[in-house]
Motif scaffolding. Sequence first.
Motif, PDB file in Angstrom:
ATOM      1  N   ALA A 138      33.831  51.799  38.908  1.00 41.53           N
ATOM      2  CA  ALA A 138      32.663  50.863  38.175  1.00 41.53           C
ATOM      3  C   ALA A 138      31.764  49.699  38.088  1.00 41.53           C
ATOM      4  O   ALA A 138      31.960  49.299  36.757  1.00 41.53           O
ATOM      5  N   THR A 139      32.120  48.684  38.503  1.00 37.79           N
ATOM      6  CA  THR A 139      32.126  47.478  38.173  1.00 37.79           C
ATOM      7  C   THR A 139      30.866  46.338  39.352  1.00 37.79           C
ATOM      8  O   THR A 139      31.191  46.885  40.557  1.00 37.79           O
ATOM      9  N   SER A 140      30.901  45.661  39.094  1.00 34.67           N
ATOM     10  CA  SER A 140      30.982  44.370  40.284  1.00 34.67           C
ATOM     11  C   SER A 140      31.718  44.165  41.115  1.00 34.67           C
ATOM     12  O   SER A 140      32.807  43.811  41.124  1.00 34.67           O
ATOM     13  N   CYS A 141      31.279  44.461  42.912  1.00 38.05           N
ATOM     14  CA  CYS A 141      32.105  43.550  43.787  1.00 38.05           C
ATOM     15  C   CYS A 141      32.986  41.716  43.146  1.00 38.05           C
ATOM     16  O   CYS A 141      33.873  41.627  44.029  1.00 38.05           O
ATOM     17  N   ASP A 142      32.030  41.316  42.451  1.00 37.17           N
ATOM     18  CA  ASP A 142      32.761  40.219  42.627  1.00 37.17           C
ATOM     19  C   ASP A 142      33.822  40.279  41.737  1.00 37.17           C
ATOM     20  O   ASP A 142      34.917  39.254  41.959  1.00 37.17           O
ATOM     21  N   GLU A 143      34.526  40.375  40.821  1.00 39.36           N
ATOM     22  CA  GLU A 143      35.564  41.338  40.388  1.00 39.36           C
ATOM     23  C   GLU A 143      36.269  41.142  41.481  1.00 39.36           C
ATOM     24  O   GLU A 143      37.690  40.904  41.437  1.00 39.36           O
ATOM     25  N   CYS A 144      36.200  41.411  43.264  1.00 45.38           N
ATOM     26  CA  CYS A 144      37.523  41.522  43.886  1.00 45.38           C
ATOM     27  C   CYS A 144      37.160  40.121  44.190  1.00 45.38           C
ATOM     28  O   CYS A 144      38.314  40.336  45.219  1.00 45.38           O
ATOM     29  N   ARG A 145      36.279  39.385  44.209  1.00 46.43           N
ATOM     30  CA  ARG A 145      36.789  38.562  45.127  1.00 46.43           C
ATOM     31  C   ARG A 145      38.162  36.878  44.703  1.00 46.43           C
ATOM     32  O   ARG A 145      38.589  36.509  45.365  1.00 46.43           O
ATOM     33  N   LYS A 146      38.269  37.254  43.618  1.00 43.07           N
ATOM     34  CA  LYS A 146      39.337  36.414  42.660  1.00 43.07           C
ATOM     35  C   LYS A 146      40.820  37.173  41.931  1.00 43.07           C
ATOM     36  O   LYS A 146      40.853  38.566  42.155  1.00 43.07           O
ATOM     37  N   PRO A 147      42.010  36.444  42.948  1.00 47.90           N
ATOM     38  CA  PRO A 147      43.378  37.166  43.013  1.00 47.90           C
ATOM     39  C   PRO A 147      43.236  37.695  41.522  1.00 47.90           C
ATOM     40  O   PRO A 147      43.093  37.291  40.296  1.00 47.90           O
ATOM     41  N   PRO A 148      43.561  39.088  41.005  1.00 45.08           N
ATOM     42  CA  PRO A 148      44.060  39.973  39.832  1.00 45.08           C
ATOM     43  C   PRO A 148      45.002  38.831  39.190  1.00 45.08           C
ATOM     44  O   PRO A 148      45.589  38.522  39.345  1.00 45.08           O
ATOM     45  N   LYS A 149      44.368  39.325  37.114  1.00 48.34           N
ATOM     46  CA  LYS A 149      45.766  39.053  36.575  1.00 48.34           C
ATOM     47  C   LYS A 149      45.855  39.766  36.091  1.00 48.34           C
ATOM     48  O   LYS A 149      45.525  41.237  35.261  1.00 48.34           O
ATOM     49  N   GLU A 150      47.273  39.630  35.442  1.00 44.05           N
ATOM     50  CA  GLU A 150      47.623  40.987  34.404  1.00 44.05           C
ATOM     51  C   GLU A 150      46.791  40.411  32.622  1.00 44.05           C
ATOM     52  O   GLU A 150      46.956  39.770  32.670  1.00 44.05           O
ATOM     53  N   THR A 151      46.858  41.793  32.361  1.00 40.25           N
ATOM     54  CA  THR A 151      46.186  42.005  31.172  1.00 40.25           C
ATOM     55  C   THR A 151      46.189  43.048  30.138  1.00 40.25           C
ATOM     56  O   THR A 151      47.310  44.594  30.816  1.00 40.25           O
ATOM     57  N   SER A 152      46.835  42.831  28.701  1.00 38.43           N
ATOM     58  CA  SER A 152      47.225  44.018  28.044  1.00 38.43           C
ATOM     59  C   SER A 152      45.852  44.867  28.151  1.00 38.43           C
ATOM     60  O   SER A 152      46.686  46.427  27.331  1.00 38.43           O
ATOM     61  N   TYR A 153      44.871  44.506  28.148  1.00 36.69           N
ATOM     62  CA  TYR A 153      44.100  45.917  28.582  1.00 36.69           C
ATOM     63  C   TYR A 153      43.815  46.838  29.718  1.00 36.69           C
ATOM     64  O   TYR A 153      44.511  48.084  30.096  1.00 36.69           O
ATOM     65  N   PHE A 154      44.101  46.061  30.858  1.00 38.70           N
ATOM     66  CA  PHE A 154      43.944  46.758  32.226  1.00 38.70           C
ATOM     67  C   PHE A 154      45.167  46.930  32.678  1.00 38.70           C
ATOM     68  O   PHE A 154      44.602  48.391  33.422  1.00 38.70           O
ATOM     69  N   THR A 155      45.597  46.700  32.748  1.00 33.81           N
ATOM     70  CA  THR A 155      47.510  46.564  33.549  1.00 33.81           C
ATOM     71  C   THR A 155      48.127  48.628  33.144  1.00 33.81           C
ATOM     72  O   THR A 155      48.203  48.911  34.578  1.00 33.81           O
ATOM     73  N   PRO A 156      48.159  48.191  31.975  1.00 34.56           N
ATOM     74  CA  PRO A 156      48.699  49.682  32.001  1.00 34.56           C
ATOM     75  C   PRO A 156      47.961  50.736  32.884  1.00 34.56           C
ATOM     76  O   PRO A 156      48.226  52.279  32.441  1.00 34.56           O
ATOM     77  N   LEU A 157      46.301  50.561  32.070  1.00 31.70           N
ATOM     78  CA  LEU A 157      45.527  51.850  32.587  1.00 31.70           C
ATOM     79  C   LEU A 157      45.693  51.748  34.136  1.00 31.70           C
ATOM     80  O   LEU A 157      45.020  52.814  34.817  1.00 31.70           O
ATOM     81  N   GLN A 158      45.584  50.077  34.873  1.00 33.64           N
ATOM     82  CA  GLN A 158      46.050  50.538  36.248  1.00 33.64           C
ATOM     83  C   GLN A 158      47.308  51.339  36.786  1.00 33.64           C
ATOM     84  O   GLN A 158      47.467  52.543  37.600  1.00 33.64           O
ATOM     85  N   ASN A 159      48.110  51.133  35.877  1.00 32.60           N
ATOM     86  CA  ASN A 159      49.477  51.536  36.247  1.00 32.60           C
ATOM     87  C   ASN A 159      49.880  53.480  35.520  1.00 32.60           C
ATOM     88  O   ASN A 159      50.249  54.237  36.361  1.00 32.60           O
ATOM     89  N   PHE A 160      48.580  53.455  34.994  1.00 32.51           N
ATOM     90  CA  PHE A 160      48.128  54.892  35.014  1.00 32.51           C
ATOM     91  C   PHE A 160      47.585  56.135  35.977  1.00 32.51           C
ATOM     92  O   PHE A 160      48.676  56.726  35.933  1.00 32.51           O
ATOM     93  N   VAL A 161      46.679  55.165  36.751  1.00 34.75           N
ATOM     94  CA  VAL A 161      45.916  55.460  38.016  1.00 34.75           C
ATOM     95  C   VAL A 161      47.303  56.066  38.390  1.00 34.75           C
ATOM     96  O   VAL A 161      46.752  56.698  39.441  1.00 34.75           O
ATOM     97  N   LEU A 162      47.995  54.729  39.162  1.00 36.18           N
ATOM     98  CA  LEU A 162      48.658  54.928  40.233  1.00 36.18           C
ATOM     99  C   LEU A 162      49.694  55.802  40.339  1.00 36.18           C
ATOM    100  O   LEU A 162      50.396  55.714  41.116  1.00 36.18           O
ATOM    101  N   GLY A 163      49.898  55.842  39.039  1.00 39.55           N
ATOM    102  CA  GLY A 163      50.757  56.758  38.953  1.00 39.55           C
ATOM    103  C   GLY A 163      52.404  56.271  38.434  1.00 39.55           C
ATOM    104  O   GLY A 163      53.433  56.870  38.705  1.00 39.55           O
TER     105      GLY A 163
END
Length: 271
Positions: A138-163
């Motif tokens: 739930a955010t702007s599509c602008d965040e999809c335009r650049k290659p993602p970077k690992e972060t201490s906040y979002f990366t654990p959440l992504q890994n959790f969602v992806l199983g």
Amino acid sequence: MSKYELSISERQKHTKIREGYCLLCERYGKLTFDHVPPQGASFLSEIEQFHITELLSEPKRNIKGIKSPNGGKFKTICNDCNNTVIGGKDDIIKKVCHDASEQILHIAGTTNPDYRIITVRTDILNYCRAMIGHILAATSCDECRKPPKETSYFTPLQNFVLGKSQDISETHDIHYWFYPYKKQISARFICYYENGAIYCMSLLYFYPIAFLVTQKGAPVYTNHSRKVDFTSNTLRFPATINRYIDFPFCELSGNKMYMLAAQQCTISYPR
């Protein structure tokens, strides 16, 4: 900027994209619209959506929101993540909302606090995975335009969602409480400041439950909130409200404030 552009929510600028990096699996490719909240979990169909900052600004602006006939949509994730990773768990969210709503109807009017407790049995792990997946989308599509970077906040959440992980309690807390309003609020990222400390948080609020993800140990001021227990199979919370129910979008006293990027925080109203 023209008068017409000033009269329309800037949300319109953050939806137009065809290909980009999926905000869940991070693969580059065609992106699809994710419904937030998922269809069937909310009683809203036609909505009008704004950036929440547009409604909080002073002086107040007379602007028109972005209209949608079938709920809020964010084009930020790939088809596989949309339909399988989180979409495959949306029935869990729908059932939680349905069961909680049924109980709320039965307790309406009672004044005995012992009878105002909502108890819903569910698959806690996959309920949280689906809810966090929608928050990340739930955010702007602008965040999809650049290659993602690992972060201490979002990366654990992504890994959790992806199983890829079964628990996020080492890095994050999840709080929930009764949410009685028709409006819907989503925020991918907010910084909350209190007495010299800064905490990160994300949220998705829609009837009948507010769902808040925070950095581990962040203070939360809804005194009737509950923290998710991954060893349980039950959500249990009182059907009561107070002035902090929209936290952090509420009156903050003392040395407290929040900071956000407008395009990451949206609010939707029924039409």
